[in-house]
Design a protein around this motif. Structure first.
Motif, PDB file in Angstrom:
ATOM      1  N   LEU A 271      -6.362  -8.282  -3.341  1.00 41.60           N
ATOM      2  CA  LEU A 271      -7.323  -7.404  -4.005  1.00 41.60           C
ATOM      3  C   LEU A 271      -7.946  -8.095  -5.209  1.00 41.60           C
ATOM      4  CD1 LEU A 271      -8.472  -4.522  -3.814  1.00 41.60           C
ATOM      5  CD2 LEU A 271      -6.606  -3.761  -5.294  1.00 41.60           C
TER       6      LEU A 271
ATOM      7  N   GLY B  93      -6.276  -6.054   0.961  1.00 45.56           N
ATOM      8  CA  GLY B  93      -5.411  -5.851  -0.193  1.00 45.56           C
ATOM      9  C   GLY B  93      -5.234  -4.379  -0.510  1.00 45.56           C
ATOM     10  N   LEU B  94      -6.341  -3.609  -0.430  1.00 40.40           N
ATOM     11  CA  LEU B  94      -6.264  -2.177  -0.693  1.00 40.40           C
ATOM     12  C   LEU B  94      -5.374  -1.486   0.334  1.00 40.40           C
ATOM     13  CD1 LEU B  94      -7.201   0.284  -2.307  1.00 40.40           C
ATOM     14  CD2 LEU B  94      -9.210   0.415  -0.807  1.00 40.40           C
TER      15      LEU B  94
ATOM     16  N   GLY C 297      -0.731  -7.595  -1.376  1.00 40.17           N
ATOM     17  CA  GLY C 297      -1.881  -6.714  -1.502  1.00 40.17           C
ATOM     18  C   GLY C 297      -2.587  -6.861  -2.837  1.00 40.17           C
TER      19      GLY C 297
ATOM     20  N   MET D  15     -10.455  -7.790  -0.251  1.00 38.81           N
ATOM     21  CA  MET D  15     -10.391  -6.523  -0.978  1.00 38.81           C
ATOM     22  C   MET D  15      -9.929  -5.400  -0.064  1.00 38.81           C
ATOM     23  SD  MET D  15     -13.502  -6.242  -3.742  1.00 38.81           S
ATOM     24  CE  MET D  15     -14.830  -6.690  -2.625  1.00 38.81           C
TER      25      MET D  15
END
Length: 335
Positions: free
Chosen positions: A262, A298-299, A258, A295
């Motif tokens: 990100l 990953g978040l 993650g 993003m």
């Protein structure tokens, strides 16, 4: 579950530094059922240890004097060692500045003696009406420190991490690396980190906020950098110990993947925004998605890790009615 909170030998540790005006009153309020009281004179310029010996005539009070100042954490560790050596079952820590009411000690030791907790600490934020009496600067500072402490210690269920009114089962204290616990004002937060590495159960005890004419030796501006660094250090240590050294789980994969996704999304998107391939030409949808998707994914993975971490708060006490579970301490590099 014991009906009498005084069925065990309860010791009270009082670190003493510039608290001569209050310490005699603090000792007087300690319940008579407390087995022993240790006053640790941390090379106090007011000679508070000598003051206690001259003005407090109680056989249960023992004064220990440090030849050199070791900080509040060092004083507490000295008290822990003395109490364990003398055979205490539960060790309570109370400050000598009068902010804490020793008459609350039974509330702190009851969850430990009943087998519900290994360590208890005060929480001044439980009663919202009482919180109004807290200075706004301390209110904001404690809120920020509480968030940092949740990340570094793993005790997401706790608040008010710098509260120094605590109680600890002696069997659990024996597993703590007392020589490695922070000696200065970070020691309460460091204690929580060390307890989490043991998987000890910690419980908040509601208490009132009290501020009068006490003198604080803590200057936020001088310790904020140290606190940030040590919280970050403890976070990485805890994650390594709990998710890679002792165990491997889905969360062990979620966090690094993650974070990498990100960072890639932020880095790639930022580069395309600052230095576009064709100035003045709209960025292709594919390029936008190449930045946005990592993003978002990953978040989501980082949030999933946090959710797993919150659900992993220790719930089974190390001791059971005075007996600690067998435990192997993880070797740790010296700080």
């Amino acid at each position: 579950m014991p009906n009498d909170p005084w069925s065990a030998r309860v010791a009270v540790v009082i670190p003493s530094y510039k608290v001569t005006r209050h310490i005699a009153d603090v000792i007087a309020k300690i319940p008579p059922e407390v087995w022993r009281v240790y006053v640790i004179d941390d090379c106090c310029p007011d000679h508070s240890g000598a003051f206690v010996e001259a003005n407090v005539a109680l056989d249960r009070v023992k004064v220990i004097v440090h030849p050199h100042n070791q900080g509040v954490g060092g004083a507490v560790m000295t008290g822990y060692r003395a109490a364990m050596a003398d055979g205490a079952d539960v060790i309570v820590k109370v400050d000598g500045d009068g902010q804490m009411d020793p008459r609350l000690i039974p509330l702190f030791i009851e969850p430990i003696l009943s087998g519900e907790a290994d360590y208890t600490k005060g929480n001044r934020f439980h009663d919202l009406e009482q919180v109004r009496s807290m200075p706004s600067s301390r209110l904001f500072g404690n809120a920020v420190l509480s968030l940092l402490n949740k990340l570094s210690s793993g005790y997401w269920n706790l608040f008010d991490p710098t509260n120094g009114f605590t109680a600890l089962h002696a069997d659990v204290a024996r597993y703590l690396p007392l020589d490695k616990i922070s000696r200065r004002f970070f020691f309460e937060s460091d204690m929580l980190f060390r307890l989490n590495t043991l998987r000890a159960v910690v419980v908040d005890i509601p208490m009132d906020a009290k501020y009068a004419d006490e003198v604080t030796n803590l200057e936020i501006s001088t310790v904020i950098g140290e606190f940030l660094f040590k919280h970050a250090r403890n976070f990485f240590k805890r994650v390594f110990y709990n998710y890679y050294l002792r165990d491997l789980s889905l969360a062990s994969i979620e966090l690094p993947v993650g974070v990498l996704m990100l960072l890639f999304g932020i880095g790639f998107g930022g580069y395309q925004w600052i230095a576009p391939a064709h100035p003045g030409v709209p960025t292709p949808a594919g390029t936008v998605m190449l930045a946005a998707m990592p993003m978002l994914m990953g978040l989501q993975l980082v949030l999933a890790f946090i959710g797993y971490d919150i659900a992993s708060v220790p719930r089974r006490p190390l001791h059971r009615r005075g007996r600690a579970r067998p435990h192997t301490r993880v070797s740790e590099p010296v700080d």
